[in-house]
Motif scaffolding. Structure first.
Motif, PDB file in Angstrom:
ATOM      1  N   LEU A 232     -18.800  22.552  32.903  1.00  0.00           N
ATOM      2  CA  LEU A 232     -19.127  21.822  31.667  1.00  0.00           C
ATOM      3  C   LEU A 232     -18.081  22.153  30.619  1.00  0.00           C
ATOM      4  O   LEU A 232     -17.794  23.327  30.373  1.00  0.00           O
ATOM      5  N   LEU A 233     -17.499  21.125  30.044  1.00  0.00           N
ATOM      6  CA  LEU A 233     -16.542  21.365  28.969  1.00  0.00           C
ATOM      7  C   LEU A 233     -17.027  20.668  27.689  1.00  0.00           C
ATOM      8  O   LEU A 233     -17.196  19.447  27.662  1.00  0.00           O
ATOM      9  N   PRO A 234     -17.250  21.440  26.639  1.00  0.00           N
ATOM     10  CA  PRO A 234     -17.587  20.835  25.354  1.00  0.00           C
ATOM     11  C   PRO A 234     -16.323  20.321  24.654  1.00  0.00           C
ATOM     12  O   PRO A 234     -15.289  20.981  24.683  1.00  0.00           O
ATOM     13  N   THR A 235     -16.448  19.167  24.060  1.00  0.00           N
ATOM     14  CA  THR A 235     -15.356  18.691  23.197  1.00  0.00           C
ATOM     15  C   THR A 235     -15.967  17.975  21.990  1.00  0.00           C
ATOM     16  O   THR A 235     -17.188  17.957  21.831  1.00  0.00           O
ATOM     17  N   TYR A 236     -15.116  17.405  21.160  1.00  0.00           N
ATOM     18  CA  TYR A 236     -15.641  16.733  19.969  1.00  0.00           C
ATOM     19  C   TYR A 236     -16.309  15.409  20.326  1.00  0.00           C
ATOM     20  O   TYR A 236     -15.913  14.721  21.283  1.00  0.00           O
ATOM     21  N   HIS A 237     -17.283  15.043  19.512  1.00  0.00           N
ATOM     22  CA  HIS A 237     -17.928  13.735  19.655  1.00  0.00           C
ATOM     23  C   HIS A 237     -16.991  12.664  19.091  1.00  0.00           C
ATOM     24  O   HIS A 237     -16.351  12.874  18.055  1.00  0.00           O
ATOM     25  N   PRO A 238     -16.881  11.507  19.779  1.00  0.00           N
ATOM     26  CA  PRO A 238     -15.972  10.482  19.263  1.00  0.00           C
ATOM     27  C   PRO A 238     -16.285  10.034  17.826  1.00  0.00           C
ATOM     28  O   PRO A 238     -15.366   9.681  17.084  1.00  0.00           O
ATOM     29  N   ALA A 239     -17.564  10.070  17.429  1.00  0.00           N
ATOM     30  CA  ALA A 239     -17.877   9.695  16.041  1.00  0.00           C
ATOM     31  C   ALA A 239     -17.246  10.688  15.063  1.00  0.00           C
ATOM     32  O   ALA A 239     -16.762  10.311  13.994  1.00  0.00           O
ATOM     33  N   TYR A 240     -17.220  11.950  15.464  1.00  0.00           N
ATOM     34  CA  TYR A 240     -16.576  12.980  14.638  1.00  0.00           C
ATOM     35  C   TYR A 240     -15.064  12.730  14.597  1.00  0.00           C
ATOM     36  O   TYR A 240     -14.426  12.863  13.547  1.00  0.00           O
ATOM     37  N   LEU A 241     -14.512  12.331  15.748  1.00  0.00           N
ATOM     38  CA  LEU A 241     -13.067  12.062  15.790  1.00  0.00           C
ATOM     39  C   LEU A 241     -12.700  10.868  14.907  1.00  0.00           C
ATOM     40  O   LEU A 241     -11.606  10.818  14.343  1.00  0.00           O
ATOM     41  N   LEU A 242     -13.630   9.912  14.793  1.00  0.00           N
ATOM     42  CA  LEU A 242     -13.360   8.777  13.905  1.00  0.00           C
ATOM     43  C   LEU A 242     -13.313   9.252  12.448  1.00  0.00           C
ATOM     44  O   LEU A 242     -12.513   8.748  11.659  1.00  0.00           O
ATOM     45  N   ARG A 243     -14.123  10.231  12.128  1.00  0.00           N
ATOM     46  CA  ARG A 243     -14.130  10.771  10.752  1.00  0.00           C
ATOM     47  C   ARG A 243     -12.999  11.775  10.548  1.00  0.00           C
ATOM     48  O   ARG A 243     -12.514  11.948   9.434  1.00  0.00           O
ATOM     49  N   SER A 244     -12.606  12.457  11.599  1.00  0.00           N
ATOM     50  CA  SER A 244     -11.589  13.517  11.503  1.00  0.00           C
ATOM     51  C   SER A 244     -10.493  13.276  12.540  1.00  0.00           C
ATOM     52  O   SER A 244     -10.383  14.016  13.522  1.00  0.00           O
ATOM     53  N   PRO A 245      -9.679  12.229  12.339  1.00  0.00           N
ATOM     54  CA  PRO A 245      -8.682  11.891  13.373  1.00  0.00           C
ATOM     55  C   PRO A 245      -7.694  13.023  13.645  1.00  0.00           C
ATOM     56  O   PRO A 245      -7.111  13.076  14.730  1.00  0.00           O
ATOM     57  N   GLY A 246      -7.550  13.935  12.682  1.00  0.00           N
ATOM     58  CA  GLY A 246      -6.654  15.081  12.893  1.00  0.00           C
ATOM     59  C   GLY A 246      -7.079  15.968  14.050  1.00  0.00           C
ATOM     60  O   GLY A 246      -6.302  16.800  14.527  1.00  0.00           O
ATOM     61  N   ARG A 247      -8.308  15.802  14.502  1.00  0.00           N
ATOM     62  CA  ARG A 247      -8.809  16.625  15.613  1.00  0.00           C
ATOM     63  C   ARG A 247      -8.574  15.992  16.986  1.00  0.00           C
ATOM     64  O   ARG A 247      -8.960  16.562  18.018  1.00  0.00           O
ATOM     65  N   LYS A 248      -7.998  14.777  16.972  1.00  0.00           N
ATOM     66  CA  LYS A 248      -7.862  14.063  18.255  1.00  0.00           C
ATOM     67  C   LYS A 248      -6.982  14.818  19.251  1.00  0.00           C
ATOM     68  O   LYS A 248      -7.208  14.747  20.459  1.00  0.00           O
ATOM     69  N   GLY A 249      -5.974  15.542  18.735  1.00  0.00           N
ATOM     70  CA  GLY A 249      -5.075  16.301  19.620  1.00  0.00           C
ATOM     71  C   GLY A 249      -5.851  17.342  20.426  1.00  0.00           C
ATOM     72  O   GLY A 249      -5.639  17.501  21.632  1.00  0.00           O
ATOM     73  N   GLU A 250      -6.755  18.026  19.742  1.00  0.00           N
ATOM     74  CA  GLU A 250      -7.564  19.041  20.438  1.00  0.00           C
ATOM     75  C   GLU A 250      -8.449  18.368  21.495  1.00  0.00           C
ATOM     76  O   GLU A 250      -8.590  18.868  22.616  1.00  0.00           O
TER      77      GLU A 250
END
Ligand code: URA
Ligand code: SF4
Length: 264
Positions: free
Chosen positions: A226-244
């Motif tokens: 299991l790998l946790p990552t960011y929720h796409p809705a969060y990525l829409l609000r914080s595009p700077g996190r897309k790299g991670e």
């Protein structure tokens, strides 16, 4: 304990005992399972179609806590049957405000990846399908960037009914709904689970996490990576996190011995 509850408790203990002996399947018809719902009166006999107020998820024996993998599915318990149970579920108050239940969809049998989100939003509630709104569009792009078609993975949520106003589902709502997801995982047996966001991780692992710290950290759920990552809705609000997020998805591909398309 009343005699009926006592009876169920005894049956439960007996079945747990059989499970320890190695029995992994128990064939139950849909009718029998409906009868076994705890809040049904013992008589009269069920009518067809089964009544709508039925289902506290009572899947204790369909979801084994297998040490080796995704757990054993009960014979006769199919994804369609789980979806049918979800469709009439009244086990938590979210049933009162939902339009459609959203059981999940995708590759039903050993897909490389199962993505798990939080719960349906407005678009999902309208359509009865997971991740079809704005966050879903981004998830589609993430899936495509990994080299998959949407139908090649499975997509589900921790709760199957929309929390009003898209609020985070309450712990008791997650607890009520998680047996469905567990049963789905046991049937689907994905190679890897990607938990999208804090709620998905907390729903699965049953402990509080800080997603910014926990993302990218491999763990296991019922023996499945299991790998946790960011929720796409969060990525829409914080595009700077897309790299991670992309580095997490690449880690998923690496674990599957794959590389992103175009990088071969
Ligand atoms: N967000 C989720 O967590 N799940 C969906 O299905 C849609 C949006
Ligand atoms: Fe049932 Fe889950 Fe919907 Fe609650 S959210 S009513 S437990 S299907």
């Amino acid at each position: 304990m009343n005699p009926r509850d006592q009876f169920f408790s005894n049956v439960q203990k007996f079945l747990e005992y059989k499970k320890e002996e190695g029995f992994q399947t128990l064939e139950l018809s849909v009718e029998t399972r409906m009868l076994l719902q705890p809040d049904r009166k013992a008589a009269p006999a069920p009518q067809r179609p089964a009544p709508a107020r039925a289902a506290k998820p009572r899947l204790a024996f369909s979801v084994s806590e297998s040490k080796q993998g995704g757990g054993a599915a009960v014979a006769g318990q199919t994804l369609e049957e789980i979806a049918a149970q979800v469709a009439v579920c009244t086990a938590c108050p979210l049933c009162k405000t939902r339009k459609k239940t959203v059981p999940g969809e995708g590759h039903p049998n050993g897909p490389d990846i199962l993505f798990i989100g939080e719960g349906p939003g407005a678009d999902e509630d309208e359509q009865g399908r997971p991740f079809v709104g704005a966050a879903g569009k981004l998830l589609d792009k993430m899936i495509a960037a990994m080299g998959y078609k949407r139908e090649e993975v499975f997509i589900a949520n921790v709760v199957k009914c929309r929390p009003p106003g898209n609020r985070v589902p309450l712990p008791e709502e997650m607890a009520a709904c998680i047996p469905y997801l567990k049963a789905q995982i046991a049937l689907i047996r994905p190679k890897i689970i990607v938990a999208l966001g804090k709620t998905a991780v907390e729903g699965l692992l049953n402990k509080p996490v800080t997603i910014t710290r926990f993302r990218g950290t491999w763990c296991t759920y019922e023996g499945i990576a299991l790998l946790p990552t960011y929720h796409p809705a969060y990525l829409l609000r914080s595009p700077g996190r897309k790299g991670e997020a992309w580095s997490d998805l690449k880690a998923v591909l690496a674990k599957l011995d794959k590389v992103p398309p175009g990088k071969k």
